[in-house]
Design an enzyme around this catalytic site. Structure first.
Site, PDB file in Angstrom:
ATOM      1  CD  GLN A 121      -2.401   6.226  10.531  1.00 62.58           C
ATOM      2  OE1 GLN A 121      -2.438   6.574  11.692  1.00 62.58           O
ATOM      3  NE2 GLN A 121      -2.934   5.106  10.086  1.00 62.58           N
ATOM      4  N   GLY A 122       2.589   6.453   8.794  1.00 65.22           N
ATOM      5  CA  GLY A 122       3.960   6.836   8.415  1.00 65.22           C
ATOM      6  C   GLY A 122       4.972   5.770   8.779  1.00 65.22           C
ATOM      7  CG  ASP A 123       5.563   4.164  12.420  1.00 67.87           C
ATOM      8  OD1 ASP A 123       6.613   4.811  12.249  1.00 67.87           O
ATOM      9  OD2 ASP A 123       4.835   4.293  13.423  1.00 67.87           O
ATOM     10  CB  SER A 124       2.788   2.037   6.243  1.00 63.67           C
ATOM     11  OG  SER A 124       1.547   1.816   6.812  1.00 63.67           O
TER      12      SER A 124
ATOM     13  CG  ASP B 134       0.094  -3.890   2.793  1.00 63.02           C
ATOM     14  OD1 ASP B 134       0.512  -3.475   1.702  1.00 63.02           O
ATOM     15  OD2 ASP B 134      -0.158  -3.146   3.760  1.00 63.02           O
TER      16      ASP B 134
ATOM     17  CG  HIS C 186      -0.486   0.413   2.481  1.00 63.34           C
ATOM     18  ND1 HIS C 186      -0.156  -0.479   3.483  1.00 63.34           N
ATOM     19  CD2 HIS C 186      -0.237   1.641   2.989  1.00 63.34           C
ATOM     20  CE1 HIS C 186       0.267   0.197   4.532  1.00 63.34           C
ATOM     21  NE2 HIS C 186       0.239   1.472   4.270  1.00 63.34           N
TER      22      HIS C 186
HETATM   23  N1  ARG Z   1      -1.353   2.329   7.335  1.00 64.70           N
HETATM   24  C1  ARG Z   1      -0.404   3.039   8.123  1.00 64.70           C
HETATM   25  C2  ARG Z   1       0.654   3.716   7.252  1.00 64.70           C
HETATM   26  O1  ARG Z   1       0.450   3.796   6.057  1.00 64.70           O
HETATM   27  C3  ARG Z   1       0.192   2.201   9.199  1.00 64.70           C
HETATM   28  C4  ARG Z   1      -0.750   2.025  10.293  1.00 64.70           C
HETATM   29  C5  ARG Z   1      -0.270   1.155  11.351  1.00 64.70           C
HETATM   30  N2  ARG Z   1      -1.278   1.259  12.361  1.00 64.70           N
HETATM   31  C6  ARG Z   1      -1.186   0.681  13.535  1.00 64.70           C
HETATM   32  N3  ARG Z   1      -2.120   0.900  14.415  1.00 64.70           N
HETATM   33  N4  ARG Z   1      -0.198  -0.092  13.819  1.00 64.70           N
HETATM   34  O2  ARG Z   1       1.599   4.281   7.732  1.00 64.70           O
END
Ligand code: ARG
Length: 448
Positions: free
Chosen positions: A241-244, A155, A108
């Site tokens: 968010q941003g750790d993905s 993913d 993603h």
């Molecule tokens: N989708 C998020 C990203 O793009 C990562 C989210 C991780 N969330 C969590 N609760 N661990 O950075």
């Protein structure tokens, strides 16, 4: 008339902003496979009734700064994906170096991107730049063919780098599914938000999160076999968010890091009963290895005397070892298991010790057995010709020392060795860097 035009312009601007807001809500960073379920809607109401000041005030969420920071990188393999477009670049996802020229990240993060808009940065502590960091272009983006952008199943993505990164150590992909046996503490890290909806961190943060096979309150249908949950049931610690695309790692029995997951999604961040969800590496090892190649086999000596590596000690090992002593052996690894008394010399003594081991005989019985069965080896003659002073000196040192060492002494010795090892590793890295610099300078000179 003028008023009308102004009002109209304002309406258009407002409309554009609305579209932007809606599209950013739908963008991958916030994608939440649960948003269509009824459950979370209830929960999000609950969430609003909590006073934000009652929640823990956090980093990655609930983490700490990585120490040692790069350039002495605790996590050598950690990379930041940065976009290079005209709209302004910068960090947007994490990733892990798994081979000199391959990075693992989340599908993603990079779906629909063009390699030319992407850069991989390694050796960062501050995401905006750290001395010694290295940047690479991406030559190919490979999305897992079964990736589903609604459910976030599969993913996974691979980035092929335009040229290898040689002075940072890649992380291993997990080798077994033993991390499924709870409780396993894993670690995740990144430059992402320090709380749900919050701002991101300039400094690399890490947090320990226990594997949670129950996956909290997520509905069964939203969690597939390609996902693993990690986070304490009380919340407070999580990726965000941003750790993905970044890593979920654990330490194996040899003290090495293994990549077990990829930061993928979650309901909010660090919510109680809603652990972070990570793409699970283990079920897709074959897919990964198909691109990045199988891991190099590590050589481990676990059976001294098993010269032919068939897992048992028998007479074929004696024959191989005799041939070795006669100078007829070819493969290098054999010398590692052939040195029965670990005196760094492979000779008739090792053959005798191997016979002791296999037949349960003592020294002179083994000599006799060898005399009878391998007369051409001339065991007695060889013994007589041995450099005895060397033999007794080695014998004294090697037989005595390990047995006399107490457990505490052994531990100390081990720590010393470990320190030596780390020192050598650091020096090695430095040498590699110097070598790169040298090559660069030579190249510049030759171009002039
Ligand atoms: N989708 C998020 C990203 O793009 C990562 C989210 C991780 N969330 C969590 N609760 N661990 O950075």
């Amino acid at each position: 008339m003028r008023n009308k035009i102004i009002r109209r312009t304002m309406q258009v601007i407002a409309f554009i902003m609305l579209v932007l807001v809606i599209s950013s809500l739908n963008s991958c960073q916030d994608s939440n496979p649960l948003s269509n379920d009824t459950e979370p809607k209830l929960l999000s109401q609950e969430q609003h009734s909590i006073n934000p000041s009652e929640l823990p005030q956090p980093m990655i969420v609930g983490g700490t700064q990585v120490d040692p920071a790069c350039p002495n990188c605790k996590y050598d393999f950690m990379v930041s994906l940065q976009s290079t477009g005209w709209w302004g670049g910068g960090h947007f996802c994490g990733g892990s170096l798994v081979r000199e020229d391959w990075v693992v990240t989340a599908a993603h993060c990079v779906l629909g991107d063009s390699p030319s808009n992407l850069q991989v940065k390694i050796g960062l502590h501050n995401v905006n730049g750290t001395t010694g960091s290295v940047t690479r272009n991406v030559s190919e983006i490979i999305i897992h063919p079964s990736y589903n952008s609604n459910s976030l199943n599969n993913d996974y993505a691979l980035l092929r780098l335009s040229s290898p990164i040689t002075n940072f150590e890649p992380i291993k992909l997990v080798t077994s599914d033993s991390h499924d046996d709870e409780p396993v503490i894993s670690t995740t890290m990144g430059w992402g938000a320090t709380q749900s909806g919050g701002s991101s961190s300039a400094i690399l943060l890490e947090v320990d999160v226990p594997i949670d096979n129950s996956c909290g309150n997520y509905s069964n249908s939203s969690i597939t076999n390609n996902m693993v949950c990690a986070g304490d049931s009380n919340g407070g610690e999580d990726s965000c968010q941003g750790d993905s695309g970044g890593p979920l790692i654990m330490t194996n029995d040899n003290g090495e890091y293994e990549l077990i997951g990829i930061v993928s999604w979650g309901y909010g961040c660090a919510e109680a009963q809603y652990p972070g969800v990570y793409s699970r590496i283990y079920p897709k090892l074959d897919w990964f290895f198909g691109y990045i190649g199988e891991p190099e086999e590590e050589f481990e000596v676990d059976l001294y005397g098993d010269v032919n590596f068939d897992g048992t000690l028998n007479v074929t090992d004696v024959i191989t070892l005799i041939n070795f002593v006669l100078g007829q052996t070819t493969i290098e690894e054999e010398s590692l298991t052939a040195d029965m008394n670990q005196d760094t010399i492979i000779n008739v003594l090792d053959v005798i010790l191997l016979v002791n081991e296999i037949l349960g005989t003592n020294f002179s019985q083994s000599v006799q057995w060898l005399e009878n069965n391998f007369p051409t080896f001339k065991v007695k003659e060889r013994l007589a010709n041995l450099d005895k002073s060397q033999f007794f000196a080695k014998k004294f040192c090697c037989d005595k020392k390990p047995k006399e060492m107490s457990c505490e002494e052994l531990k100390l010795e081990y720590r010393k060795l470990l320190l030596d090892y780390q020192g050598l590793k650091a020096k090695y890295k430095l040498l590699q860097r110097l070598d790169l610099d040298k090559q660069k300078i030579l190249k510049q000179l030759s171009e002039k």
